[in-house]
Design an enzyme around this catalytic site. Sequence first.
Site, PDB file in Angstrom:
ATOM      1  CG  ASP A 257      -1.914  -5.712  14.476  1.00 28.92           C
ATOM      2  OD1 ASP A 257      -1.623  -4.664  13.868  1.00 28.92           O
ATOM      3  OD2 ASP A 257      -2.728  -6.538  14.039  1.00 28.92           O
ATOM      4  CG  HIS A 258       2.844  -2.050  12.406  1.00 34.55           C
ATOM      5  ND1 HIS A 258       2.768  -3.158  11.603  1.00 34.55           N
ATOM      6  CD2 HIS A 258       2.660  -0.997  11.584  1.00 34.55           C
ATOM      7  CE1 HIS A 258       2.543  -2.778  10.357  1.00 34.55           C
ATOM      8  NE2 HIS A 258       2.485  -1.465  10.304  1.00 34.55           N
TER       9      HIS A 258
ATOM     10  CG  HIS B 293      -1.882  -5.154  10.123  1.00 35.81           C
ATOM     11  ND1 HIS B 293      -1.241  -5.228  11.328  1.00 35.81           N
ATOM     12  CD2 HIS B 293      -0.917  -5.343   9.187  1.00 35.81           C
ATOM     13  CE1 HIS B 293       0.053  -5.444  11.127  1.00 35.81           C
ATOM     14  NE2 HIS B 293       0.275  -5.528   9.831  1.00 35.81           N
TER      15      HIS B 293
HETATM   16  C1  BG6 Z   1       3.174  -5.542   7.628  1.00 29.69           C
HETATM   17  C2  BG6 Z   1       3.069  -6.479   6.464  1.00 29.69           C
HETATM   18  O1  BG6 Z   1       2.674  -6.144   8.792  1.00 29.69           O
HETATM   19  O2  BG6 Z   1       2.430  -4.363   7.352  1.00 29.69           O
HETATM   20  C3  BG6 Z   1       3.582  -5.800   5.197  1.00 29.69           C
HETATM   21  O3  BG6 Z   1       3.836  -7.643   6.721  1.00 29.69           O
HETATM   22  C4  BG6 Z   1       2.847  -4.505   4.967  1.00 29.69           C
HETATM   23  O4  BG6 Z   1       3.428  -6.656   4.062  1.00 29.69           O
HETATM   24  C5  BG6 Z   1       2.887  -3.644   6.222  1.00 29.69           C
HETATM   25  O5  BG6 Z   1       3.500  -3.828   3.896  1.00 29.69           O
HETATM   26  C6  BG6 Z   1       1.995  -2.446   6.056  1.00 29.69           C
HETATM   27  O6  BG6 Z   1       2.212  -1.572   7.131  1.00 29.69           O
HETATM   28  P1  BG6 Z   1       1.894  -0.031   6.996  1.00 29.69           P
HETATM   29  O7  BG6 Z   1       2.115   0.501   8.372  1.00 29.69           O
HETATM   30  O8  BG6 Z   1       2.838   0.515   5.964  1.00 29.69           O
HETATM   31  O9  BG6 Z   1       0.480   0.063   6.534  1.00 29.69           O
END
Ligand code: BG6
Length: 524
Positions: free
Chosen positions: A216-217, A279
């Site tokens: 989960d980045h 997230h």
């Molecule tokens: C991803 C989603 O996991 O996270 C995307 O699939 C979203 O739809 C993205 O745009 C958002 O990541 P960040 O790091 O730009 O907030």
Amino acid sequence: MPKTMVPKPDGLSTSSGQGHQPNPLREGIESNRVPEPCTIVFFGASGDLFKRMLIPAIYSLRADDILPINFGLIGFARTAYTNDQFREYCKQAAQQDLGRDAIKEQLWDDLAQRISYITADFDDTSHFEALKTRLEEYEKQFGAGNNRLFYLATPPPVFPKIIEQLKKAGLDPASNPNGWTRIIVEKPFGTDLASARALQTEVEKVFSESQVYRIDHYLGKETVQDIMALRFANTIFEPIWSRNYIQSVQITSAETLGVEARGAYYDNAGALRDMIQNHVLNLLALVAMEPPASSDADAIRNEKYKVFSAIEPPAHEHVFDMSVRGQYGPGTIGGEQVSGYRSEPDVSRTSNTETYAAVKLYINSWRWAGVPFFLRSGKRLARKVSEIAIMFNPIPHRLFGEKSDTIEQNVLVIKIQPDEGVSIRFNAKVPGPKNHIRGVTMDFNYGTGFGVQSAPAYERLLSDAMRGDATLFTRWDAVQRAWEIVMPILDVWQSIKDRSFPNYSAGSEGPEAAHSLNPGWRTL
Ligand code: BG6
């Protein structure tokens, strides 16, 4: 902790990675954490994620001396490339992301000779056998110590096939007793509770939980990691961190982007699946968890799981009281006219998919009983912002301020992106003879506080997986519980079409109805 010495290959000086600049603001802070020798195999290496995130992260790890010297990288995907073509593709991708000048030729050449590619059909076991042979060659050539990290960066429907083929080709952990074998699984882990369970069944046939790293980045973002430090490395916040002082918690992850080229995926997903289930719920867990018994991965993950298990999934009949959905229509963002969701490529012209989701949840625990947690996420909103706002109780008795003054509620804001920091909103006397009171903000900003920019999440996550530290990855019990929490909402939203869609304009604050869920949303 002793500083880890990193031997450098002969003649290579490292880049100007920020870890190498003398920085008085980071004096005495250890940052090198070098993993053991290993080879990473990227399944889906010709795809967007590898190009935009993963190969730039690999180069940056190399430039910052975090990549082990005995390292190899194998790309494995459908698109036909020779080794040299793939190396060039990787270089261009890294240059595109990091800037042409950031790529140092000598460092790149050392990395490039460790990169190769296999043009593969995922249904063909012989291609996985070829991968095994290549890995064995690498392990001899680069001394990568039989340690193998498989990264699933393909579209999710291919995950089970790859796992099955790894086993058939003898690339499973049980067939590699002389080293470790780990697998990183990209999000989404399933598209609902049933499919997540089905995927887990396939994973379990080959890997044990300690070998699985579910990404989960958000957990790799520096500011997200700081939530625990803020709470547990200070004494001033924890005593007030409960229903006794906190009125509500708002967690926002808003984007200005639309679905870009991902219409086909997104139209089957929607904001609840794409952002809230993973997230946003992970942010909630970090804010609400009890102090873990230690900083060990499982001690932390146990506490996060306890939070999820104390959240009661909304009953089907209460879904519309506990949630709001939205879909964007045309509008203006940054002065530019943009089209509505239903006109995006690969999206159904009558789509019922939500591009905005807001949910109210309660955590049934002594600490949090009665405190609403408001979560919201959406695309094509007024501003890109991810933040957690802790809204404190109003003052019990008004003593100061002129009649016309508003005494604001105290708010602690954990700013995740694009601003990175923490701010506290409190009231102060306006200078002058009158007794006016006004809200003011005290701000901490990471960039100025430490004099560095946060490393992209994928760098941290890749290096942690190589080092075997699963703290920032989600455990199966939490993934399963997160699905259980959102399932009633998904079920109801899927079975009842929203006839008001599109119900917010691109560039706005989201659907009006979100204010009936929480009249106190912070302005984006
Ligand atoms: C991803 C989603 O996991 O996270 C995307 O699939 C979203 O739809 C993205 O745009 C958002 O990541 P960040 O790091 O730009 O907030």
